[in-house]
Design an enzyme around this catalytic site. Structure first.
Site, short mmCIF file in Angstrom:
data_model
loop_
_atom_site.label_atom_id
_atom_site.label_comp_id
_atom_site.label_asym_id
_atom_site.label_seq_id
_atom_site.Cartn_x
_atom_site.Cartn_y
_atom_site.Cartn_z
N HIS A 122 -1.71 -3.97 6.55
CA HIS A 122 -1.81 -2.52 6.39
C HIS A 122 -2.79 -2.27 5.24
O HIS A 122 -2.88 -3.07 4.31
CB HIS A 122 -0.42 -2.00 6.05
CG HIS A 122 -0.27 -0.51 6.01
ND1 HIS A 122 -0.69 0.25 4.95
CD2 HIS A 122 0.29 0.36 6.88
CE1 HIS A 122 -0.39 1.52 5.16
NE2 HIS A 122 0.19 1.61 6.33
N ASP A 199 4.77 -7.86 1.58
CA ASP A 199 4.87 -6.46 1.98
C ASP A 199 6.03 -6.38 2.98
O ASP A 199 5.91 -6.79 4.13
CB ASP A 199 3.55 -6.02 2.61
CG ASP A 199 3.63 -4.61 3.20
OD1 ASP A 199 4.73 -4.06 3.29
OD2 ASP A 199 2.57 -4.09 3.60
N GLN A 202 7.88 -3.28 6.81
CA GLN A 202 8.38 -3.33 8.20
C GLN A 202 9.42 -4.44 8.40
O GLN A 202 9.86 -4.65 9.53
CB GLN A 202 7.21 -3.56 9.18
CG GLN A 202 6.16 -2.48 9.16
CD GLN A 202 6.65 -1.13 9.69
OE1 GLN A 202 7.70 -1.02 10.34
NE2 GLN A 202 5.90 -0.09 9.42
N LYS A 225 11.44 4.26 5.52
CA LYS A 225 11.40 3.50 6.77
C LYS A 225 12.75 2.82 7.05
O LYS A 225 12.90 2.15 8.06
CB LYS A 225 10.29 2.45 6.72
CG LYS A 225 8.88 3.06 6.68
CD LYS A 225 7.83 1.98 6.71
CE LYS A 225 6.46 2.45 6.28
NZ LYS A 225 5.76 3.22 7.30
N CYS A 365 -3.38 2.66 9.97
CA CYS A 365 -3.71 2.20 8.61
C CYS A 365 -3.99 0.70 8.58
O CYS A 365 -3.64 0.02 7.61
CB CYS A 365 -2.61 2.57 7.59
SG CYS A 365 -2.38 4.33 7.42
N1 PLP Z 1 2.80 -1.82 4.74
C1 PLP Z 1 3.14 -1.73 6.03
C2 PLP Z 1 3.25 -2.99 6.83
C3 PLP Z 1 3.42 -0.50 6.60
O1 PLP Z 1 3.75 -0.40 7.88
C4 PLP Z 1 3.32 0.67 5.79
C5 PLP Z 1 3.55 2.00 6.36
O2 PLP Z 1 3.40 2.23 7.54
C6 PLP Z 1 2.97 0.52 4.45
C7 PLP Z 1 2.72 -0.74 3.95
C8 PLP Z 1 2.86 1.70 3.54
O3 PLP Z 1 4.08 2.33 3.41
P1 PLP Z 1 4.18 3.72 2.59
O4 PLP Z 1 3.28 4.67 3.30
O5 PLP Z 1 5.62 4.07 2.68
O6 PLP Z 1 3.71 3.41 1.22
#
Ligand code: PLP
Length: 416
Positions: A122, A199, A202, A225, A365
């Site tokens: 992401h 990270d 998910q 999430k 993203c």
């Molecule tokens: N990392 C992953 C794998 C994600 O799916 C997301 C959000 O979709 C993020 C980071 C970023 O999350 P946030 O927008 O809550 O900071």
């Protein structure tokens, strides 16, 4: 026995209609819906306990502080952190990763050092490292995605061999669903003397995650999430890595002593929580963690595997569809990204919306992954959570069939 109908009854929003039909919410990778106990925790906080934390001696201040720190302890236990002090409340995964980039990488990285990430990240776990590399003189190298949508680990040892200081990788891809072998990668990184950031945006909401078992130094995740409110997330930092971190933001509440000339820092986690924190949302995240804990994360994972298997089976009826993600469901989360012939993903999403089905369309993203590795401008994505049902998958597939009928053969080609 996992009773999905009982679970659904806890989520008020799931009983609403959209465009005159029942809502089918399949955009869980973007954000999850909230169960009644989480909503109640927010209302209870503001109706009965609202006060600033860690600074007042009056009853409300003590109640708010106690509830806030209890929430931290719940979050720590949920990921098996050694202590609540290893959990820093932040706004979301993005802020958690930026905190590591600002408080750890900015202090530790030198020219010639290496940051290792992957091609399936992401933007939140890529862009901060591009910046960290640029500002420190370190080099950013990426583990490649293999043809089966897993990480190609054949380069791992070579990438780690030259001054690797940090490995930053996703635990579960929001585009492909791929669950990465974080433990094996952490072991290899440790042998090479590199710290590891996972990270967990998910993974923490969807499967059991144990930071001590993984052995990672940092784990970033978002409350919204995982049934919690927007505006709160957490960063786990291992005791060793914590020692290497300077402050991120400076100001009130993160200090021990301040003179006109200088300041010293409070011990973690306060050192990293400057200013008034998001107390209500942190407490409600504690309620979300209670809810997930009561369901059991192994049960949640099992439910999502079954639903994903069912969805992929039903997708076979759609000759025009191409799905992107590992075939092995033991390493795949509940995410199905897909193309539908020549129909643009945004058109798919709009057509589905008219049937009450909410999915996401776009680059999710993860622009480099979608454009350069999947070689499409965008995908459509259905993502499942603990309250989704086979009937909802059926609604998705029926709506996709209607979409194909609507757009007609002229627009629909199998992608090359
Ligand atoms: N990392 C992953 C794998 C994600 O799916 C997301 C959000 O979709 C993020 C980071 C970023 O999350 P946030 O927008 O809550 O900071």
């Amino acid at each position: 026995m996992y009773d999905v109908e009982r679970v659904r009854a806890d989520f008020p929003i799931l009983s609403r209609e959209v465009n005159g039909v029942p809502l089918v919410y399949l955009d869980n990778a973007a954000t999850s819906q909230k169960p009644a106990p989480v909503i109640a925790a927010l209302v209870d906080y503001y109706e009965r306990h609202n006060a600033n934390v860690h600074r007042g001696a009056h009853a409300l201040a003590v109640e708010a502080t106690t509830a806030y720190e209890e929430a931290r302890a719940k979050v720590a236990a949920f990921i098996n952190a050694p202590s609540p002090e290893n959990v820093i409340f932040v706004r979301n995964t993005t802020e958690a990763i930026n905190l590591v980039a600002g408080a750890w990488a900015a202090e530790r990285l030198r020219p010639g050092d290496r940051i290792v990430s992957t091609e399936i990240e992401h933007h939140s776990n890529l862009v901060p490292w591009q910046h960290a590399a640029r500002t420190s003189g370190a080099e950013l190298r990426l583990l490649a995605m293999a043809d089966d949508y897993t990480l190609d680990l054949s380069d791992l040892d070579a990438l780690l061999s030259a001054n690797a200081r940090l490995v930053a990788l996703t635990h579960s891809s929001n585009v492909l669903g791929t669950i990465t072998p974080v433990k094996a990668i952490t072991d290899a990184a440790r042998r090479a003397g590199a710290r590891v950031l996972v990270d967990g945006a998910q993974s923490v909401p969807h499967l059991p995650v144990d930071v001590q078992d993984i052995g990672c130094d940092f784990l970033a995740f978002s409350g919204h999430k995982m049934l919690g409110p927007m505006g709160v997330g957490a960063l786990y930092v291992s005791p060793d890595a914590m020692e290497e971190m300077g402050p991120f933001l400076r100001g009130g509440e993160m200090v021990l002593e301040v003179t006109y000339a200088d300041a010293s820092w409070a011990p973690p986690p306060m050192k990293f929580e400057a200013g008034t924190p998001n107390v209500a949302d942190a407490i409600a995240l504690g309620a979300a963690v209670d809810y997930l804990g009561a369901l059991g994360m192994a049960n949640v994972r099992e439910h999502e595997i079954a639903l994903t298997a069912y969805a992929l089976e039903r997708f076979r009826e759609l000759e025009e569809a191409e799905t992107y993600g590992p075939a092995d469901l033991s390493i795949r989360g509940g995410v199905v990204s897909f193309s539908l012939g020549g129909v643009h993903p945004h058109d798919i999403s709009q057509a589905l919306d008219s049937c009450g089905v909410a999915i996401r369309a776009g680059h999710h993203c993860a622009m480099p992954l979608v454009r350069s590795r999947l070689n499409v401008p965008a995908t459509a994505r259905a993502s499942f959570y603990l309250y989704n049902t086979e009937a909802e998958v059926d609604a998705l597939v029926s709506a996709l069939k209607r979409t194909l009928e609507y757009f007609g053969d002229a627009d629909v080609r199998k992608p090359r």
